[in-house]
Design a protein around this motif. Structure first.
Motif, PDB file in Angstrom:
ATOM      1  N   VAL A   1       0.841  -1.205   0.000  1.00  0.00           N
ATOM      2  CA  VAL A   1       0.000   0.000   0.000  1.00  0.00           C
ATOM      3  C   VAL A   1       0.870   1.247   0.000  1.00  0.00           C
ATOM      4  CG1 VAL A   1      -1.788   1.270   1.250  1.00  0.00           C
ATOM      5  CG2 VAL A   1      -1.852  -1.237   1.194  1.00  0.00           C
ATOM      6  N   GLU A   2       1.939   1.238   0.784  1.00  0.00           N
ATOM      7  CA  GLU A   2       2.837   2.396   0.821  1.00  0.00           C
ATOM      8  C   GLU A   2       3.470   2.651  -0.543  1.00  0.00           C
ATOM      9  OE1 GLU A   2       4.608   2.922   5.234  1.00  0.00           O
ATOM     10  OE2 GLU A   2       5.328   1.140   4.171  1.00  0.00           O
TER      11      GLU A   2
ATOM     12  N   ALA B   1      -7.731  -2.574  -7.561  1.00  0.00           N
ATOM     13  CA  ALA B   1      -8.039  -1.292  -8.200  1.00  0.00           C
ATOM     14  C   ALA B   1      -8.347  -0.236  -7.146  1.00  0.00           C
ATOM     15  CB  ALA B   1      -9.221  -1.453  -9.157  1.00  0.00           C
ATOM     16  N   ILE B   2      -9.109  -0.617  -6.134  1.00  0.00           N
ATOM     17  CA  ILE B   2      -9.439   0.308  -5.053  1.00  0.00           C
ATOM     18  C   ILE B   2      -8.173   0.782  -4.350  1.00  0.00           C
ATOM     19  CG2 ILE B   2     -10.464   0.369  -2.741  1.00  0.00           C
ATOM     20  CD1 ILE B   2     -12.792  -1.275  -3.896  1.00  0.00           C
ATOM     21  N   ALA B   3      -7.254  -0.143  -4.093  1.00  0.00           N
ATOM     22  CA  ALA B   3      -5.993   0.221  -3.441  1.00  0.00           C
ATOM     23  C   ALA B   3      -5.183   1.191  -4.288  1.00  0.00           C
ATOM     24  CB  ALA B   3      -5.174  -1.030  -3.153  1.00  0.00           C
ATOM     25  N   ALA B   4      -5.347   1.100  -5.617  1.00  0.00           N
ATOM     26  CA  ALA B   4      -4.593   1.963  -6.533  1.00  0.00           C
ATOM     27  C   ALA B   4      -5.322   3.259  -6.851  1.00  0.00           C
ATOM     28  CB  ALA B   4      -4.304   1.198  -7.820  1.00  0.00           C
ATOM     29  N   GLY B   5      -6.500   3.472  -6.290  1.00  0.00           N
ATOM     30  CA  GLY B   5      -7.226   4.707  -6.544  1.00  0.00           C
ATOM     31  C   GLY B   5      -7.972   4.719  -7.855  1.00  0.00           C
ATOM     32  N   SER B   6      -8.359   3.544  -8.343  1.00  0.00           N
ATOM     33  CA  SER B   6      -9.126   3.415  -9.574  1.00  0.00           C
ATOM     34  C   SER B   6     -10.507   2.859  -9.221  1.00  0.00           C
ATOM     35  CB  SER B   6      -8.408   2.479 -10.553  1.00  0.00           C
ATOM     36  OG  SER B   6      -9.082   2.402 -11.787  1.00  0.00           O
TER      37      SER B   6
ATOM     38  N   ILE C   1      -8.081   0.419   3.702  1.00  0.00           N
ATOM     39  CA  ILE C   1      -7.030   0.427   4.727  1.00  0.00           C
ATOM     40  C   ILE C   1      -7.559  -0.136   6.041  1.00  0.00           C
ATOM     41  CG2 ILE C   1      -5.573   1.916   6.151  1.00  0.00           C
ATOM     42  CD1 ILE C   1      -5.235   3.726   3.711  1.00  0.00           C
ATOM     43  N   LYS C   2      -8.790   0.190   6.355  1.00  0.00           N
ATOM     44  CA  LYS C   2      -9.367  -0.248   7.626  1.00  0.00           C
ATOM     45  C   LYS C   2      -9.634  -1.740   7.669  1.00  0.00           C
ATOM     46  CE  LYS C   2     -13.066   0.859  10.902  1.00  0.00           C
ATOM     47  NZ  LYS C   2     -14.217   1.753  11.178  1.00  0.00           N
TER      48      LYS C   2
ATOM     49  N   HIS D   1      -2.965  -2.539   8.973  1.00  0.00           N
ATOM     50  CA  HIS D   1      -2.259  -1.329   9.370  1.00  0.00           C
ATOM     51  C   HIS D   1      -2.903  -0.656  10.578  1.00  0.00           C
ATOM     52  CE1 HIS D   1       0.266   2.182   9.030  1.00  0.00           C
ATOM     53  NE2 HIS D   1      -0.774   2.975   8.860  1.00  0.00           N
ATOM     54  N   GLN D   2      -4.222  -0.667  10.638  1.00  0.00           N
ATOM     55  CA  GLN D   2      -4.928  -0.044  11.758  1.00  0.00           C
ATOM     56  C   GLN D   2      -5.419  -1.091  12.757  1.00  0.00           C
ATOM     57  OE1 GLN D   2      -8.052   2.306   9.953  1.00  0.00           O
ATOM     58  NE2 GLN D   2      -6.625   3.826   9.151  1.00  0.00           N
TER      59      GLN D   2
END
Length: 322
Positions: A105-106, A230-235, A287-288, A293-294
């Motif tokens: 993700v980073e 795609a969601i992770a990449a902002g698409s 992310i959640k 990560h959280q």
């Protein structure tokens, strides 16, 4: 008289040992029965404990069915390893929802997200045709039938098509078709590389990050990793239509269906408009719930690990191994 008495005494003498042996055998039988009862109680208690501790996990070391996506499994394992959590301690929800390593993700977030494509599709297509030619009538092997029709109708020079499993003699569909023979293909992995499935593909995610929309048809199962990648990449994901929820192939992704992502369904006829608010909304949820990560965040776990009984349809095409 004496002889009769002698015979009776002799008979008694012969019968007494047998009676003694029979008498001695009675408490032994009772002892064995008691021991068996104790063992049964112990086994029953152990069975109850095992049943209480057993859970239906789709990912991780407690995975109850090994026929799911090997790629999704390896990526989940990597996400857990980075988190430092114990697989046996994570929630039922966490062991059923696909996870992505935070390091991935980073790297994705550090990319240039300037949009240069309206649409992209990167993945396999030929495998579904092969299954159809073999007479395989399972719905997932028809899930990509709409793909090339959409591409031919909507893709322009700025868009990207990369079919990963093309064969010799394949003819590109247009200037947007960058399909390459021998490209990364999760359906035909490099068996000499034990980490093949867990390999971070910067080019793959980079093209998604540069795209307003990502086509996300179902794969060799009725869901696609591409949806949440795609969601992770902002698409924004695009699927074709909803499928029946109780398709057994869709049940294995019940935890993903619980996340209220925003995406487009072509059968709805809604205009395809890029919306940054959708992208931000999806990223927050991703992310959640799809990283550690959280922490180990959870959504409601349906009874028996199955989709909500009230749900009649889910977007089974929304969420392949390719």
């Amino acid at each position: 008289m004496f002889r009769a008495c002698s015979c009776s005494i002799l008979a008694a003498a012969l019968l007494l040992p047998r009676a003694a042996r029979a008498f001695q055998g009675l408490p032994r039988a009772l002892l064995l029965e008691e021991q068996q009862s104790q063992l049964l109680a112990v086994h029953t208690e152990q069975a109850v404990e095992q049943r209480q501790s057993f859970r239906l996990c789709h990912w991780g070391p407690e995975q109850f069915y090994s026929g799911l996506s090997a790629r999704a499994q390896e990526v989940w394992n990597l996400a857990l390893e980075e988190s430092g959590l114990d697989a046996h301690d994570v929630s039922d929800y966490a062991c059923n929802v696909p996870k992505m390593p935070w390091s991935w993700v980073e790297q994705i977030q550090a990319m240039d997200h300037m949009k240069s494509h309206t649409y992209n599709f990167q993945g396999s297509y030929m495998f579904s045709l092969v299954h159809q030619q073999m007479g395989d009538i399972r719905p997932q092997y028809c899930a990509r039938d709409w793909l090339l029709d959409f591409v031919k109708e909507n893709f322009t020079d700025i868009d990207l098509l990369k079919i990963s499993d093309i064969t010799e003699g394949y003819q590109p569909l247009g200037p947007y078709d960058k399909s390459t023979l021998g490209d990364f293909d999760s359906h035909h992995p490099n068996r000499t590389d034990p980490h093949y499935y867990a390999t971070y593909d910067a080019s793959y995610f980079g093209e998604m990050a540069a795209s307003n929309f990502t086509l996300c048809p179902g794969g060799d199962r009725p869901w696609s990793m591409r949806f949440y990648e795609a969601i992770a990449a902002g698409s924004i994901p695009i699927i074709n239509s909803a499928r029946v929820a109780l398709d057994t192939g869709a049940m294995d992704m019940w935890a993903l269906w619980e996340i209220p992502y925003k995406y487009y369904t072509l059968s709805d006829g809604e205009p395809l408009v890029y919306r940054q608010d959708w992208v931000d909304h999806n990223m927050e949820l991703f992310i959640k719930y799809q990283t550690f990560h959280q922490g180990d965040n959870t959504l409601a776990v349906p009874t028996s690990g199955l989709p909500k009984a009230s749900r009649k349809v889910v977007d089974a095409e929304a969420v392949s191994n390719a």
